[in-house]
Write a protein that holds these residues in place. Sequence first.
Motif, short mmCIF file in Angstrom:
data_model
loop_
_atom_site.label_atom_id
_atom_site.label_comp_id
_atom_site.label_asym_id
_atom_site.label_seq_id
_atom_site.Cartn_x
_atom_site.Cartn_y
_atom_site.Cartn_z
N GLY A 181 45.85 0.28 2.47
CA GLY A 181 45.41 1.51 3.11
C GLY A 181 46.20 1.80 4.36
N ALA A 182 47.12 0.91 4.72
CA ALA A 182 47.97 1.15 5.88
C ALA A 182 49.07 2.14 5.50
N PRO A 183 49.40 3.08 6.39
CA PRO A 183 50.45 4.05 6.08
C PRO A 183 51.82 3.39 6.00
N ASN A 184 52.71 4.02 5.26
CA ASN A 184 54.04 3.44 5.01
C ASN A 184 54.83 3.22 6.29
N TYR A 185 54.69 4.12 7.28
CA TYR A 185 55.46 3.95 8.52
C TYR A 185 55.04 2.69 9.27
N ARG A 186 53.82 2.22 9.03
CA ARG A 186 53.40 0.95 9.63
C ARG A 186 53.85 -0.23 8.78
N ILE A 187 53.77 -0.06 7.46
CA ILE A 187 54.19 -1.13 6.56
C ILE A 187 55.64 -1.52 6.80
N GLN A 188 56.46 -0.56 7.20
CA GLN A 188 57.88 -0.83 7.46
C GLN A 188 58.07 -1.87 8.57
N LYS A 189 57.03 -2.07 9.39
CA LYS A 189 57.14 -3.02 10.51
C LYS A 189 56.49 -4.36 10.19
N PHE A 190 56.04 -4.56 8.94
CA PHE A 190 55.42 -5.84 8.57
C PHE A 190 56.50 -6.84 8.16
N SER A 191 57.40 -7.13 9.06
CA SER A 191 58.52 -8.01 8.71
C SER A 191 58.86 -8.99 9.84
N LYS A 192 59.66 -9.95 9.49
CA LYS A 192 59.96 -11.11 10.32
C LYS A 192 60.46 -10.76 11.72
N GLU A 193 61.30 -9.73 11.83
CA GLU A 193 61.93 -9.43 13.13
C GLU A 193 60.93 -8.94 14.17
N TYR A 194 59.70 -8.61 13.74
CA TYR A 194 58.71 -8.10 14.70
C TYR A 194 57.70 -9.16 15.15
N VAL A 195 57.77 -10.37 14.61
CA VAL A 195 56.74 -11.37 14.92
C VAL A 195 56.71 -11.70 16.41
N VAL A 196 57.84 -12.10 16.97
CA VAL A 196 57.87 -12.50 18.38
C VAL A 196 57.58 -11.30 19.27
N ARG A 197 58.12 -10.14 18.90
CA ARG A 197 57.86 -8.91 19.66
C ARG A 197 56.35 -8.64 19.72
N ASP A 198 55.67 -8.77 18.59
CA ASP A 198 54.23 -8.51 18.55
C ASP A 198 53.45 -9.56 19.35
N CYS A 199 53.93 -10.80 19.31
CA CYS A 199 53.28 -11.86 20.10
C CYS A 199 53.32 -11.52 21.59
N MET A 200 54.50 -11.15 22.08
CA MET A 200 54.62 -10.86 23.51
C MET A 200 53.96 -9.55 23.89
N ASP A 201 53.87 -8.63 22.94
CA ASP A 201 53.14 -7.39 23.19
C ASP A 201 51.67 -7.68 23.43
N GLN A 202 51.11 -8.63 22.69
CA GLN A 202 49.71 -8.99 22.91
C GLN A 202 49.52 -9.69 24.25
N VAL A 203 50.52 -10.46 24.68
CA VAL A 203 50.46 -11.06 26.02
C VAL A 203 50.42 -9.95 27.07
N ALA A 204 51.26 -8.92 26.88
CA ALA A 204 51.28 -7.79 27.80
C ALA A 204 49.91 -7.11 27.86
N HIS A 205 49.31 -6.90 26.69
CA HIS A 205 47.99 -6.26 26.65
C HIS A 205 46.95 -7.12 27.37
N ALA A 206 47.03 -8.43 27.20
CA ALA A 206 46.07 -9.33 27.85
C ALA A 206 46.24 -9.29 29.37
N MET A 207 47.47 -9.19 29.82
CA MET A 207 47.73 -9.20 31.26
C MET A 207 47.41 -7.86 31.92
N LEU A 208 47.57 -6.77 31.16
CA LEU A 208 47.39 -5.44 31.72
C LEU A 208 46.04 -4.81 31.39
N GLY A 209 45.40 -5.29 30.36
CA GLY A 209 44.20 -4.61 29.90
C GLY A 209 44.59 -3.53 28.90
#
Length: 343
Positions: A181-209
Amino acid sequence: MENNVKHKNINISLKSVLALFLILFLFSCNPDPGKLNVNVDDISIRPVHVKRYGQALFNIDKAHLKSELGKLQKEFPAFIGDDLVDTIKLMKVGNFINDPLLIEAAKECNKKYPDLGFLEDELTKAFKHLKYYFPDFEPPEVYSYISGFDHEYPIIYDGRMMLIALDMYLGPNYPPYEKLGAPNYRIQKFSKEYVVRDCMDQVAHAMLGGRAKGKNILDLMILRGKYLYFLDAMLPNTSDEIKIKYSKSQLEWAKKNEAKLWAFIIENEILYSNDKNVEKKLLLDAPFTSYFGNGSPPRLGEWVGWKIVKRFMQNNPTVTLEDLLKDEDPQGILQKSRYKPEL
């Protein structure tokens, strides 16, 4: 004699041009060379080791579920609580690991990621950068797991633990993703090169709210810009396309139309709007930004916020990354950035 002087002048000119080119090249590759081009080789942290809960769980002897889970308790306390007597919980785990779709996903994870050394190395580097800017930081325990295709929360981080749903990074062509049910433009990002980016993005969210204290578009643009500037600092060798999740053509569109985009925001008095529809159009993930048609990239308000924050940091050399994250005055950031792209 005269010829020698001419040759020397030509050599000096060539050297000057080359030096200038090198400076410009370095500045163009780094959003803030003076602040983000840091050496973390001497930063000492505990190297990241990713504990593979998903792999361990799907390899257990299903005929002896309770005793097998007991063996995993010590290594994976984040996933297996102390209570193994709860029949309903045990049934849920049993159903989970017997689901054919998830069994296949677990196999695909093992095939796609036979070794997580790349992830451990990249996270260790990112955490070294985090330790450089925030000396009190200590790396979390990192686990990978099978989430059951949780595309809303592929990474979970709470300061102590980081959970990585490997089943959400199997590549955009993995067939089950179409059924999510996820749209295709999001599915395009379900790949290996985004793993570390997504990890650090969550750190940013935790630090900033999750949200700015204010509710207008400027507040949200600056907040998003801070997230992305944080990624600039933590992942200096990662491309802008990966950080903002744009294709190359989308990034080029944003660069080419930056001044027109800013003019549109100002002329339509969007900065201080608290209209939810405007927020959706400028900041919500989508195939494109509806104000600018199908050829535009999505989240253009985020792009502009990033550019404002970059300019702010460039023009205020005494401001540290920590100062930026603590700054709760988006209007002040905009003013001090002197952001005004030329048409």
